[in-house]
Motif scaffolding. Structure first.
Motif, PDB file in Angstrom:
ATOM      1  N   CYS A   1      30.725 -20.371  23.097  1.00 39.33           N
ATOM      2  CA  CYS A   1      30.709 -19.899  24.312  1.00 39.33           C
ATOM      3  C   CYS A   1      29.339 -18.837  24.531  1.00 39.33           C
ATOM      4  O   CYS A   1      28.752 -18.588  25.517  1.00 39.33           O
ATOM      5  CB  CYS A   1      31.915 -18.677  24.728  1.00 39.33           C
ATOM      6  N   ALA A   2      29.057 -18.081  23.275  1.00 34.76           N
ATOM      7  CA  ALA A   2      27.795 -17.009  23.401  1.00 34.76           C
ATOM      8  C   ALA A   2      26.635 -17.775  23.564  1.00 34.76           C
ATOM      9  O   ALA A   2      25.846 -17.291  24.320  1.00 34.76           O
ATOM     10  CB  ALA A   2      27.853 -16.356  21.870  1.00 34.76           C
ATOM     11  N   VAL A   3      26.651 -19.072  23.087  1.00 30.96           N
ATOM     12  CA  VAL A   3      25.268 -19.837  23.365  1.00 30.96           C
ATOM     13  C   VAL A   3      25.285 -20.159  24.745  1.00 30.96           C
ATOM     14  O   VAL A   3      24.113 -19.967  25.524  1.00 30.96           O
ATOM     15  CB  VAL A   3      25.173 -21.206  22.273  1.00 30.96           C
ATOM     16  N   LEU A   4      26.465 -20.692  25.333  1.00 27.23           N
ATOM     17  CA  LEU A   4      26.121 -21.007  26.694  1.00 27.23           C
ATOM     18  C   LEU A   4      26.074 -19.754  27.466  1.00 27.23           C
ATOM     19  O   LEU A   4      25.378 -19.625  28.547  1.00 27.23           O
ATOM     20  CB  LEU A   4      27.843 -21.461  26.968  1.00 27.23           C
ATOM     21  N   GLN A   5      26.553 -18.647  27.417  1.00 29.80           N
ATOM     22  CA  GLN A   5      26.209 -17.072  27.947  1.00 29.80           C
ATOM     23  C   GLN A   5      24.931 -16.898  27.886  1.00 29.80           C
ATOM     24  O   GLN A   5      24.013 -16.410  28.880  1.00 29.80           O
ATOM     25  CB  GLN A   5      26.920 -16.001  27.291  1.00 29.80           C
ATOM     26  N   ALA A   6      24.238 -17.050  26.739  1.00 24.26           N
ATOM     27  CA  ALA A   6      22.599 -16.708  26.596  1.00 24.26           C
ATOM     28  C   ALA A   6      21.819 -17.679  27.465  1.00 24.26           C
ATOM     29  O   ALA A   6      20.793 -17.056  28.049  1.00 24.26           O
ATOM     30  CB  ALA A   6      22.331 -16.777  25.058  1.00 24.26           C
ATOM     31  N   VAL A   7      22.117 -18.818  27.410  1.00 21.99           N
ATOM     32  CA  VAL A   7      21.421 -19.834  28.078  1.00 21.99           C
ATOM     33  C   VAL A   7      21.589 -19.497  29.595  1.00 21.99           C
ATOM     34  O   VAL A   7      20.480 -19.520  30.686  1.00 21.99           O
ATOM     35  CB  VAL A   7      21.895 -21.096  27.744  1.00 21.99           C
ATOM     36  N   GLY A   8      22.491 -19.258  30.100  1.00 22.99           N
ATOM     37  CA  GLY A   8      23.043 -19.124  31.564  1.00 22.99           C
ATOM     38  C   GLY A   8      22.291 -17.700  32.014  1.00 22.99           C
ATOM     39  O   GLY A   8      21.885 -17.953  33.155  1.00 22.99           O
ATOM     40  N   LEU A   9      22.433 -16.786  31.431  1.00 24.93           N
ATOM     41  CA  LEU A   9      21.705 -15.540  31.777  1.00 24.93           C
ATOM     42  C   LEU A   9      20.140 -15.606  31.972  1.00 24.93           C
ATOM     43  O   LEU A   9      19.551 -15.153  32.480  1.00 24.93           O
ATOM     44  CB  LEU A   9      22.120 -14.378  30.908  1.00 24.93           C
ATOM     45  N   ALA A  10      19.668 -16.221  30.806  1.00 21.95           N
ATOM     46  CA  ALA A  10      18.143 -16.463  30.670  1.00 21.95           C
ATOM     47  C   ALA A  10      17.711 -17.331  32.072  1.00 21.95           C
ATOM     48  O   ALA A  10      16.691 -16.826  32.430  1.00 21.95           O
ATOM     49  CB  ALA A  10      17.963 -17.171  29.518  1.00 21.95           C
ATOM     50  N   VAL A  11      18.402 -18.414  32.234  1.00 19.21           N
ATOM     51  CA  VAL A  11      18.056 -19.063  33.661  1.00 19.21           C
ATOM     52  C   VAL A  11      18.152 -18.197  34.904  1.00 19.21           C
ATOM     53  O   VAL A  11      17.300 -18.116  35.572  1.00 19.21           O
ATOM     54  CB  VAL A  11      18.673 -20.288  33.493  1.00 19.21           C
ATOM     55  N   ALA A  12      19.285 -17.516  35.021  1.00 20.25           N
ATOM     56  CA  ALA A  12      19.672 -16.606  35.988  1.00 20.25           C
ATOM     57  C   ALA A  12      18.666 -15.780  36.209  1.00 20.25           C
ATOM     58  O   ALA A  12      17.868 -15.499  37.439  1.00 20.25           O
ATOM     59  CB  ALA A  12      21.115 -16.152  36.019  1.00 20.25           C
ATOM     60  N   PHE A  13      18.161 -15.077  35.358  1.00 20.03           N
ATOM     61  CA  PHE A  13      17.267 -13.788  35.323  1.00 20.03           C
ATOM     62  C   PHE A  13      15.712 -14.302  35.594  1.00 20.03           C
ATOM     63  O   PHE A  13      15.127 -13.851  36.243  1.00 20.03           O
ATOM     64  CB  PHE A  13      17.306 -12.919  34.264  1.00 20.03           C
ATOM     65  N   ALA A  14      15.478 -15.484  34.978  1.00 19.93           N
ATOM     66  CA  ALA A  14      14.316 -15.956  35.425  1.00 19.93           C
ATOM     67  C   ALA A  14      14.241 -16.497  36.772  1.00 19.93           C
ATOM     68  O   ALA A  14      12.981 -16.230  37.195  1.00 19.93           O
ATOM     69  CB  ALA A  14      13.976 -17.602  34.432  1.00 19.93           C
ATOM     70  N   LYS A  15      15.026 -17.089  37.408  1.00 23.92           N
ATOM     71  CA  LYS A  15      15.147 -17.287  38.713  1.00 23.92           C
ATOM     72  C   LYS A  15      14.920 -15.937  39.695  1.00 23.92           C
ATOM     73  O   LYS A  15      14.317 -16.133  40.784  1.00 23.92           O
ATOM     74  CB  LYS A  15      16.479 -18.058  39.172  1.00 23.92           C
ATOM     75  N   LEU A  16      15.597 -14.966  39.257  1.00 21.06           N
ATOM     76  CA  LEU A  16      15.582 -13.607  39.940  1.00 21.06           C
ATOM     77  C   LEU A  16      14.199 -13.033  39.795  1.00 21.06           C
ATOM     78  O   LEU A  16      13.960 -11.877  40.597  1.00 21.06           O
ATOM     79  CB  LEU A  16      16.685 -12.810  39.629  1.00 21.06           C
ATOM     80  N   ARG A  17      13.267 -13.407  38.787  1.00 19.83           N
ATOM     81  CA  ARG A  17      12.201 -12.590  38.565  1.00 19.83           C
ATOM     82  C   ARG A  17      11.146 -12.324  39.566  1.00 19.83           C
ATOM     83  O   ARG A  17      10.814 -11.013  39.883  1.00 19.83           O
ATOM     84  CB  ARG A  17      11.544 -13.185  37.455  1.00 19.83           C
TER      85      ARG A  17
END
Length: 381
Positions: free
Chosen positions: A354-370
């Motif tokens: 679940c931690a790996v899933l969390q890291a990937v999800g947050l990285a994608v989300a904040f990349a979109k928000l940048r």
């Protein structure tokens, strides 16, 4: 106290990791079904009435459980009682939560460009309760039993009803909005706000990991690390201290750097702490990593709440808030089910996944928000 104390009560009554995970699931599943109805109720009747009714009913339910548990011993009746208590308090808590968050949204709109400061203060109040609640629940359960813990929960509920902020609905409706229509309104609003939508996607995946840590916490601390119920409460109190510190820091950091840098840093902290959590082999290491995880989550929550207050129109705030919370909390009952189905010695591997899933999800989300203007400028602009 309800969120962390009742699963502790289940473990104390049943001594079963499976039933503890099942109780966590039962505590959250009814909550998810209550959000849309709670949002529609707040939009129609205002936050004051909903908060008072939900708080009084929660006190009644908890007092009933406190009266029943001493007479039923530790058999099947006790299991049924604590499971019913988990489900019922979960529903009523979400009605009061939606009402309180709606009042907070109104205060943020009144603050204009300083909305993030209001949200930081409100989140600080939330974390202050989280600081005191789990530790108090654990100590009361260990030294005064279930009755003492439940009586204090009932007292807090009644105080919440007495101190409810006075607020009338700004847009009174002639008839209640159907639940399905409220969800459609919230979904349509969220789709029209891509910045808020991407952040919600990232936080949903993050909550998969956080929910698993919360659900597995009593089992990991008591069964694997040799701790006590009061030490379980201490974990979440330490997490609340770290979260309070992060909220204070985020308030000033957002003034200077804007929402995106602060949110991205908080996401990185949460991801790294959760990835390391599965390897924790002592109680102290576990406590520190959970505190760092929840500090990162608090920083992201300030960003979410600020964007939500800025972007969501006031006339559909209750419905949109209900949908957002429904999405964010959907992983929690799944986490309870996963704990119920996973052997205790394999919970560390589940947390890592679940931690790996969390890291990937947050990285994608904040990349979109940048590059989104709402997250790049300081919130006071």
């Amino acid at each position: 106290m309800s969120t962390y104390g009742i699963p502790l009560l289940v473990l104390a009554v049943t001594d079963s990791a499976t039933l503890t995970g099942l109780a966590f699931m039962l505590e959250w599943v009814p909550r998810l079904g209550a959000f849309a109805l709670a949002g529609a109720a707040v939009d129609r009747f205002g936050s004051t009435r909903v908060l008072r009714i939900a708080s009084v009913l929660r006190a009644v339910v908890v007092l009933a459980a406190a009266a029943v548990l001493p007479s039923v011993g530790e058999g099947t009746s006790a299991v049924i009682t604590v499971m019913t208590l988990a489900a019922t308090t979960g529903v009523l808590t979400e009605f009061s939560y939606i009402a309180a968050e709606t009042a907070g949204g109104a205060a943020s709109r009144d603050a204009g460009g300083h909305a993030h400061r209001v949200q930081a203060v409100l989140l600080g109040i939330d974390q202050g309760a989280t600081l005191a609640g789990p530790a108090l629940a654990g100590v009361l359960l260990q030294y005064s039993g279930a009755t003492g813990m439940l009586l204090i929960i009932a007292a807090c509920s009644l105080l919440g009803a007495a101190l409810a902020p006075r607020q009338r609905p700004v847009w009174p409706q002639e008839a209640p909005v159907p639940v399905a229509q409220g969800l459609k309104i919230g979904w349509r609003t969220l789709r029209s706000l891509p910045a808020l939508g991407w952040l919600c996607v990232g936080l949903v995946l993050s909550n998969c990991a956080i929910g698993l840590v919360q659900a597995a916490g009593p089992v990991l601390v008591i069964k694997q690390l040799g701790g006590t119920s009061s030490q379980v409460g201490l974990v979440w109190s330490a997490a609340a201290i770290a979260s309070l510190a992060m909220v204070t820091l985020a308030r000033f950091a957002i003034d200077r750097a804007g929402l995106w840098p602060v949110g991205a840093a908080a996401a990185a902290l949460a991801s790294l702490a959760c990835l390391a959590l599965a390897a924790a082999d002592t109680y102290t290491v576990f406590l520190v990593l959970v505190a760092l995880l929840m500090a990162g989550e608090a920083g992201m929550t300030v960003v979410l709440r600020t964007l939500r207050a800025h972007l969501v129109p006031a006339e559909v705030f209750g419905s949109t808030l209900s949908l957002i919370i429904l999405l964010l909390l959907a992983p929690f009952p799944l986490a309870g089910a996963l704990v119920a189905l996973t052997p205790p010695d394999l919970l560390g591997h589940a947390i890592t996944a679940c931690a790996v899933l969390q890291a990937v999800g947050l990285a994608v989300a904040f990349a979109k928000l940048r590059t989104h203007p709402a997250t790049r400028l300081p919130a006071s602009v």
